[in-house]
Design an enzyme around this catalytic site. Structure first.
Site, PDB file in Angstrom:
ATOM      1  N   THR A  35       0.830  -1.216   0.000  1.00  0.00           N
ATOM      2  CA  THR A  35       0.000   0.000   0.000  1.00  0.00           C
ATOM      3  C   THR A  35       0.860   1.260   0.000  1.00  0.00           C
ATOM      4  O   THR A  35       0.331   2.364  -0.045  1.00  0.00           O
ATOM      5  CB  THR A  35      -0.952   0.054   1.220  1.00  0.00           C
ATOM      6  N   GLY A  36       2.172   1.090   0.088  1.00  0.00           N
ATOM      7  CA  GLY A  36       3.071   2.247   0.146  1.00  0.00           C
ATOM      8  C   GLY A  36       3.567   2.623  -1.233  1.00  0.00           C
ATOM      9  O   GLY A  36       3.167   2.037  -2.239  1.00  0.00           O
ATOM     10  N   VAL A  57       7.338  -8.337   5.523  1.00  0.00           N
ATOM     11  CA  VAL A  57       7.615  -8.645   6.938  1.00  0.00           C
ATOM     12  C   VAL A  57       6.901  -9.906   7.425  1.00  0.00           C
ATOM     13  O   VAL A  57       7.178 -10.381   8.535  1.00  0.00           O
ATOM     14  CB  VAL A  57       7.257  -7.473   7.874  1.00  0.00           C
ATOM     15  N   TYR A 150      -8.422  -6.291  10.418  1.00  0.00           N
ATOM     16  CA  TYR A 150      -7.475  -5.259  10.889  1.00  0.00           C
ATOM     17  C   TYR A 150      -7.500  -5.185  12.421  1.00  0.00           C
ATOM     18  O   TYR A 150      -6.466  -5.269  13.076  1.00  0.00           O
ATOM     19  CB  TYR A 150      -7.894  -3.935  10.276  1.00  0.00           C
ATOM     20  N   THR A 180      -4.964  10.178  11.554  1.00  0.00           N
ATOM     21  CA  THR A 180      -3.883  11.124  11.282  1.00  0.00           C
ATOM     22  C   THR A 180      -3.932  11.521   9.815  1.00  0.00           C
ATOM     23  O   THR A 180      -4.321  10.711   8.974  1.00  0.00           O
ATOM     24  CB  THR A 180      -2.535  10.463  11.633  1.00  0.00           C
TER      25      THR A 180
HETATM   26  P1  NAD Z   1       0.276   3.151   4.711  1.00  0.00           P
HETATM   27  O1  NAD Z   1      -0.506   2.160   3.938  1.00  0.00           O
HETATM   28  O2  NAD Z   1       0.580   4.465   4.069  1.00  0.00           O
HETATM   29  O3  NAD Z   1       1.657   2.520   5.196  1.00  0.00           O
HETATM   30  C1  NAD Z   1       1.801   1.169   5.534  1.00  0.00           C
HETATM   31  C2  NAD Z   1       3.068   0.657   4.863  1.00  0.00           C
HETATM   32  O4  NAD Z   1       3.275  -0.712   5.238  1.00  0.00           O
HETATM   33  C3  NAD Z   1       2.971   0.692   3.342  1.00  0.00           C
HETATM   34  O5  NAD Z   1       4.113   1.320   2.783  1.00  0.00           O
HETATM   35  C4  NAD Z   1       2.904  -0.786   2.936  1.00  0.00           C
HETATM   36  O6  NAD Z   1       3.449  -1.036   1.665  1.00  0.00           O
HETATM   37  C5  NAD Z   1       3.683  -1.425   4.076  1.00  0.00           C
HETATM   38  N1  NAD Z   1       3.358  -2.839   4.289  1.00  0.00           N
HETATM   39  C6  NAD Z   1       2.139  -3.392   4.482  1.00  0.00           C
HETATM   40  N2  NAD Z   1       2.254  -4.732   4.621  1.00  0.00           N
HETATM   41  C7  NAD Z   1       3.593  -5.030   4.523  1.00  0.00           C
HETATM   42  C8  NAD Z   1       4.347  -6.221   4.592  1.00  0.00           C
HETATM   43  N3  NAD Z   1       3.751  -7.408   4.775  1.00  0.00           N
HETATM   44  N4  NAD Z   1       5.692  -6.160   4.466  1.00  0.00           N
HETATM   45  C9  NAD Z   1       6.310  -4.965   4.281  1.00  0.00           C
HETATM   46  N5  NAD Z   1       5.638  -3.784   4.201  1.00  0.00           N
HETATM   47  C10 NAD Z   1       4.298  -3.830   4.317  1.00  0.00           C
HETATM   48  O7  NAD Z   1      -0.500   3.391   6.083  1.00  0.00           O
HETATM   49  P2  NAD Z   1      -0.183   4.412   7.273  1.00  0.00           P
HETATM   50  O8  NAD Z   1      -1.366   5.272   7.431  1.00  0.00           O
HETATM   51  O9  NAD Z   1       1.135   5.030   7.105  1.00  0.00           O
HETATM   52  O10 NAD Z   1      -0.140   3.412   8.516  1.00  0.00           O
HETATM   53  C11 NAD Z   1       1.067   2.975   9.081  1.00  0.00           C
HETATM   54  C12 NAD Z   1       0.808   2.207  10.360  1.00  0.00           C
HETATM   55  O11 NAD Z   1       0.137   3.034  11.293  1.00  0.00           O
HETATM   56  C13 NAD Z   1      -0.058   0.961  10.148  1.00  0.00           C
HETATM   57  O12 NAD Z   1       0.419  -0.081  10.970  1.00  0.00           O
HETATM   58  C14 NAD Z   1      -1.426   1.432  10.630  1.00  0.00           C
HETATM   59  O13 NAD Z   1      -2.172   0.366  11.124  1.00  0.00           O
HETATM   60  C15 NAD Z   1      -1.070   2.423  11.709  1.00  0.00           C
HETATM   61  N6  NAD Z   1      -2.131   3.423  11.919  1.00  0.00           N
HETATM   62  C16 NAD Z   1      -2.302   4.457  11.029  1.00  0.00           C
HETATM   63  C17 NAD Z   1      -3.313   5.389  11.259  1.00  0.00           C
HETATM   64  C18 NAD Z   1      -3.533   6.603  10.368  1.00  0.00           C
HETATM   65  O14 NAD Z   1      -4.408   7.426  10.644  1.00  0.00           O
HETATM   66  N7  NAD Z   1      -2.767   6.789   9.307  1.00  0.00           N
HETATM   67  C19 NAD Z   1      -4.174   5.237  12.362  1.00  0.00           C
HETATM   68  C20 NAD Z   1      -3.986   4.156  13.203  1.00  0.00           C
HETATM   69  C21 NAD Z   1      -2.953   3.264  12.991  1.00  0.00           C
END
Ligand code: NAD
Ligand code: UDP
Length: 321
Positions: A35-36, A57, A150, A180
């Site tokens: 998702t990145g 991971v 999730y 966020t």
């Molecule tokens: P995002 O999707 O932008 O970032 C998540 C990253 O993890 C992505 O770059 C994706 O490619 C990578 N990823 C996912 N599965 C993977 C795997 N198996 N191996 C390697 N990389 C993997 O999302 P975000 O908003 O930046 O969220 C980051 C973290 O913060 C997450 O764990 C999410 O649950 C947590 N979080 C975010 C929010 C928010 O408001 N953004 C709120 C609560 C929790």
């Protein structure tokens, strides 16, 4: 410190890399780009102290050299069923990132006797029956509902982190992150900020799901990262909420965005797409973060939104005004 950050190419991970490099640490970013976006790290490529490893991971993690801290952020994070990046459309990957990914990340921390920080979420409170949510609240979560892949993965991740702390003596931390927003949010992951900003900048009506009376509390990314870094440096092992306690209804939020962008197209109410799984109220109680970390958010919503609007304008190829 030499710090491993999983999920480094995501929205939050990329800001964290930047902040920790800026503080003089070495950073190893890890991501599989599910998702990145590599663009989120492009400005760090070649910077001294920064390395990147492309890796899932959910598979065994090997990091050459010493590691002083592991920050586990890898996970799909958008609840929106309308986006291919939504975790309901990546259910197995999401459960594996929360379960196997947390296990492997904790394994790295154990092998190196490194400190460990888990990115947990307000979603572990589910559709909460207590308001605002304190860390003492156990939550109200449907174990088989649309969001369960999730929510339950993150609840498992918290339990596993505490097990490594209690059984193996690993120096762990758990941050419960509330909604966020900011630059580098994915434009198309269907979360409310990217949806509303794109619609407003294209002079389209903002799609409010349901009656818009559900609430959220939005934290600007620099505030969130500051709270997380303080937690990393602290000795706190119990979960800490980090988020902005200013609560707004989604309808008010839409009106604010339309006002800031100057969008004449107004608002369009859409049926609740989320199969009844939309939490109705969400606001963090941040007393623990204030007491333990001396932290509270600094950026007011309108200012944070202006900065985010500029980012979206540039991404959409629109002129800055
Ligand atoms: P995002 O999707 O932008 O970032 C998540 C990253 O993890 C992505 O770059 C994706 O490619 C990578 N990823 C996912 N599965 C993977 C795997 N198996 N191996 C390697 N990389 C993997 O999302 P975000 O908003 O930046 O969220 C980051 C973290 O913060 C997450 O764990 C999410 O649950 C947590 N979080 C975010 C929010 C928010 O408001 N953004 C709120 C609560 C929790
Ligand atoms: N939402 C909305 N219109 C959209 C996208 C989201 O009204 O185009 C609402 C959604 O129903 C929820 C809130 O905005 O009440 C926040 O949704 P988001 O997907 O950002 O994350 P959540 O807080 O639900 O995890």
């Amino acid at each position: 410190m030499r710090i491993l950050i999983t999920g480094a190419a995501g929205f939050l991970g990329s800001h964290l890399c930047e902040r920790l490099l800026g503080e003089g640490h070495q950073v190893i970013g890890m991501d599989n780009f599910i998702t990145g976006n590599p663009q989120n790290l492009a400005h760090l490529a070649g910077r001294e102290g920064f390395e990147f490893i492309r890796h899932d991971v959910s598979d065994f993690i090997f990091v050459p050299g010493k590691v002083d801290a592991v920050m586990h952020f890898a996970s799909p994070a958008s609840p929106n069923p309308g986006s291919p990046l939504g975790y309901v459309n990546l259910p197995i990957q999401t459960m594996k990132a929360g379960a196997l990914g947390t296990h492997n990340s904790l394994g790295v921390a154990r092998a190196h006797q490194a400190r460990f920080l888990l990115a947990s979420t307000s979603e572990i409170y589910g559709d909460p029956l207590e308001h605002p949510q304190t860390e003492a609240y156990w939550g109200h979560v449907d174990p088989i509902g649309a969001r369960s892949v999730y929510d339950e993965a993150k609840r498992f991740a918290e339990a596993l982190t505490m097990a490594y702390h209690r059984f193996h003596g690993i120096d762990t931390r758990v941050v419960r992150i509330f909604n966020t927003y900011g630059p580098r949010m994915h434009l198309d992951d269907g979360r409310v900020v990217p949806n509303f900003l794109q619609q407003a900048l294209r002079s389209e009506p903002l799609t409010v799901y349901g009656d818009g009376q559900q609430t959220r509390s939005f934290c600007y990314v620099s505030d969130l990262v500051d709270g997380i870094v303080r937690l990393l440096y602290s000795d706190e092992h119990m979960p800490v909420n980090i988020g902005n306690p200013r609560e707004t209804t989604i309808l008010e939020f839409a009106e604010t965005i339309n006002r800031l962008v100057g969008n004449p197209a107004g608002i369009e109410f859409k049926p609740d797409l989320r199969l009844g799984s939309d939490p109705q109220r969400r606001r963090p109680d941040i007393s623990r973060a204030q007491q333990i970390l001396g932290w509270q958010p600094q950026v007011v919503l309108e200012d944070g939104l202006q900065r985010t609007i500029e980012y979206f304008r540039s991404k959409l190829g629109l002129q800055t005004v």
